[in-house]
Design an enzyme around this catalytic site. Structure first.
Site, PDB file in Angstrom:
ATOM      1  CG  HIS A   6      -6.072  42.173   2.566  1.00 48.35           C
ATOM      2  ND1 HIS A   6      -5.456  43.080   3.398  1.00 48.35           N
ATOM      3  CD2 HIS A   6      -6.596  42.297   2.143  1.00 48.35           C
ATOM      4  CE1 HIS A   6      -5.678  43.871   3.008  1.00 48.35           C
ATOM      5  NE2 HIS A   6      -6.561  44.312   1.758  1.00 48.35           N
TER       6      HIS A   6
ATOM      7  CB  SER B 275      -7.784  47.067   2.050  1.00 52.26           C
ATOM      8  OG  SER B 275      -6.726  46.587   0.758  1.00 52.26           O
TER       9      SER B 275
ATOM     10  CG  ASP C 159      -3.293  41.773   4.739  1.00 51.70           C
ATOM     11  OD1 ASP C 159      -2.429  41.476   3.418  1.00 51.70           O
ATOM     12  OD2 ASP C 159      -3.835  42.161   4.673  1.00 51.70           O
TER      13      ASP C 159
END
Length: 283
Positions: free
Chosen positions: A262, A153, A230
């Site tokens: 995610h 991320s 996600d």
């Protein structure tokens, strides 16, 4: 070798090696910083090993990636060290730094802030690019200049930007669900306003897509995994990374996975491939 600046907080045997939770006074941050390191059995025996620096995402700490990703088991199999910095300075006492999850504490974005009051301590860019690698290579059995970098991320964004920005210092790179073009999404807009004083041009050295568009490439292959369920997919923009890499002639393996979100459950599912990718380039 100078005086060891690291203070050991905890040490735990793990997968034939050891996990060390450490603190040290950071010159770049101007504050105490925390870092976690996994040393495989070979390193404990006195041999120097390559290291992969692992960058976590928003709200995380120096412990998150090592605890949640299952990376240690696979790093041990390959004889690789893992170095996990915190995601921001702690205790900078900037007004508002604890107000939201996506700016301030836990959200350093691996950039150097250029405007007050953030500029004094929010210098995670220089910390992860230069200060931390030099320190761990001096004071631990880690090969100098034999490095990989990976992240998730916000950390995936950081890993790609660090490797593209200084390709000679990082032999391998990979990312899970990276923020591919932070300058184009709301998370990055908050950084522009706060850390960069509204100057969008400051993103040029930290935005993976902007780096590729400027001709900054890496000699290796960028390995990127992205879950198609996600919840942040519209902010991550993997298609923009794909387009920028193609235009720049950058080798990119972008794998899209139906049903994955995610979370670190996603990271765990494909971490073995990433450690193999790094091992092939570092060993």
């Amino acid at each position: 070798m100078g005086r060891n600046p690291f203070t050991l907080i905890e040490r735990h045997p793990c997968c034939g090696g050891e996990v060390h939770f450490l603190s040290h006074q950071s010159q770049e941050l101007g504050l105490p910083a925390r870092v976690s390191i996994f040393l495989p059995a070979k390193a404990l025996a006195g041999d120097r090993v390559p290291a992969i620096h692992v960058l976590a995402g928003l709200t995380c700490t120096q412990e998150t990636f090592l605890i949640k990703s299952s990376a240690i088991r696979h790093a041990a199999d390959h004889g690789l060290a893992l170095v996990a910095p915190d995601t921001s300075p702690r205790g900078a006492d900037v007004a508002g730094e604890d107000d939201t999850y996506d700016l301030g504490t836990g959200a350093g974005y691996y950039v150097d802030a250029t405007t007050d009051p953030w500029a004094a301590h929010y210098r995670m860019g220089s910390y992860v690019r230069r200060e931390l690698p030099a320190l761990v290579e001096e004071h631990f059995p880690i090969m100098a200049g034999r490095r990989g970098i990976m992240g998730h991320s916000m950390g995936g964004m950081g890993a790609l930007a660090v490797a593209l920005g200084d390709a000679g210092a990082w032999q391998t790179v990979s990312a899970f669900a990276p923020i591919s073009s932070p300058s184009q999404v709301d998370w990055g807009h908050k950084v522009t306003d706060a850390y960069f004083g509204g100057h969008e041009a400051e993103w040029a050295q930290y935005d993976p897509c902007l780096l590729l568009e400027a001709g900054m490439t890496h000699p290796g292959t960028l390995l990127v995994d992205q879950g198609l369920d996600d919840e942040f997919l519209s902010r991550l923009q993997p298609e923009r990374l794909e387009q920028a890499a193609k235009a720049a002639g950058q080798s990119l393996t972008l794998r899209r996975h139906e049903g994955y979100d995610h979370s670190y459950w996603f990271v765990q599912s494909f971490i073995q491939d990433h450690l193999k990718h790094h091992a092939e380039g570092l060993l």
